[in-house]
Scaffold this active site. Sequence first.
Site, PDB file in Angstrom:
ATOM      1  N   HIS A 157       0.835  -1.205   0.000  1.00 32.21           N
ATOM      2  CA  HIS A 157       0.000   0.000   0.000  1.00 32.21           C
ATOM      3  C   HIS A 157       0.868   1.253   0.000  1.00 32.21           C
ATOM      4  O   HIS A 157       0.609   2.200  -0.749  1.00 32.21           O
ATOM      5  CB  HIS A 157      -0.892   0.044   1.251  1.00 32.21           C
ATOM      6  CG  HIS A 157      -1.918  -1.027   1.328  1.00 32.21           C
ATOM      7  ND1 HIS A 157      -2.079  -1.798   2.453  1.00 32.21           N
ATOM      8  CD2 HIS A 157      -2.852  -1.442   0.439  1.00 32.21           C
ATOM      9  CE1 HIS A 157      -3.072  -2.650   2.256  1.00 32.21           C
ATOM     10  NE2 HIS A 157      -3.551  -2.461   1.031  1.00 32.21           N
ATOM     11  N   LYS A 166     -17.372  -6.726   5.938  1.00 27.15           N
ATOM     12  CA  LYS A 166     -16.087  -7.268   6.369  1.00 27.15           C
ATOM     13  C   LYS A 166     -15.999  -7.221   7.891  1.00 27.15           C
ATOM     14  O   LYS A 166     -16.607  -6.376   8.540  1.00 27.15           O
ATOM     15  CB  LYS A 166     -14.924  -6.475   5.754  1.00 27.15           C
ATOM     16  CG  LYS A 166     -14.741  -6.729   4.274  1.00 27.15           C
ATOM     17  CD  LYS A 166     -13.435  -6.152   3.781  1.00 27.15           C
ATOM     18  CE  LYS A 166     -13.181  -6.539   2.336  1.00 27.15           C
ATOM     19  NZ  LYS A 166     -11.864  -6.092   1.881  1.00 27.15           N
ATOM     20  N   ARG A 212      -1.827  -6.171  -8.443  1.00 24.67           N
ATOM     21  CA  ARG A 212      -0.777  -7.153  -8.168  1.00 24.67           C
ATOM     22  C   ARG A 212      -0.680  -8.191  -9.270  1.00 24.67           C
ATOM     23  O   ARG A 212       0.388  -8.669  -9.595  1.00 24.67           O
ATOM     24  CB  ARG A 212      -1.050  -7.860  -6.840  1.00 24.67           C
ATOM     25  CG  ARG A 212      -0.935  -6.959  -5.636  1.00 24.67           C
ATOM     26  CD  ARG A 212      -1.443  -7.648  -4.425  1.00 24.67           C
ATOM     27  NE  ARG A 212      -2.877  -7.879  -4.611  1.00 24.67           N
ATOM     28  CZ  ARG A 212      -3.715  -8.210  -3.648  1.00 24.67           C
ATOM     29  NH1 ARG A 212      -3.288  -8.398  -2.438  1.00 24.67           N
ATOM     30  NH2 ARG A 212      -4.992  -8.369  -3.899  1.00 24.67           N
ATOM     31  N   SER A 222      -3.255  -7.554   2.750  1.00 22.86           N
ATOM     32  CA  SER A 222      -3.545  -7.443   4.179  1.00 22.86           C
ATOM     33  C   SER A 222      -3.977  -8.789   4.746  1.00 22.86           C
ATOM     34  O   SER A 222      -3.626  -9.134   5.874  1.00 22.86           O
ATOM     35  CB  SER A 222      -4.639  -6.398   4.417  1.00 22.86           C
ATOM     36  OG  SER A 222      -4.187  -5.121   4.066  1.00 22.86           O
TER      37      SER A 222
END
Length: 158
Positions: free
Chosen positions: A17, A41, A90, A128
């Site tokens: 990040h 979440k 990514r 994460s």
Amino acid sequence: MNIAVYPGSFDPVTYGHLDIIERGAKIFDKVVVAILENPNKNPLFSIDQRKQLLISATSNLSNVEIDSFHGLLADYMLHINARAIIKGLRAVSDFEYELQMASINKKLAPEVETFFMMTNNNYSFLSSSVVKEVAKYGGDISDLVPENVLEAFKKIYD
């Protein structure tokens, strides 16, 4: 002023990040790192904790601001008068999802553009979720997250 928003859950902030934040800060006048308050979440860190971790981790960047929002990103963008979204990619699998998000944001806010940034190869595996899993089982995350995040994990798992 050319304002960009880097949205995400940042639970927790990682070096991946920070790589995107630092690179974005070189391109845009101001980068707002916007923590999404997502009721779907179950975060490890509260919104306030994530804000503090991000504030500390980005304290060297004078044009970076930390905020949070709930609801639609397009609405938030218009509310703060930002015209650019920064998204880190990514892998190809990220692109498919992010393309959908960019498309709906473009439909909802035609004046907003999405900019994709390829993650540094050193962080292409990093998320994460991976950090939380490794930390949960006592693995070394010291080269994955900033020192302040490492200390926050020690408070949870020590």
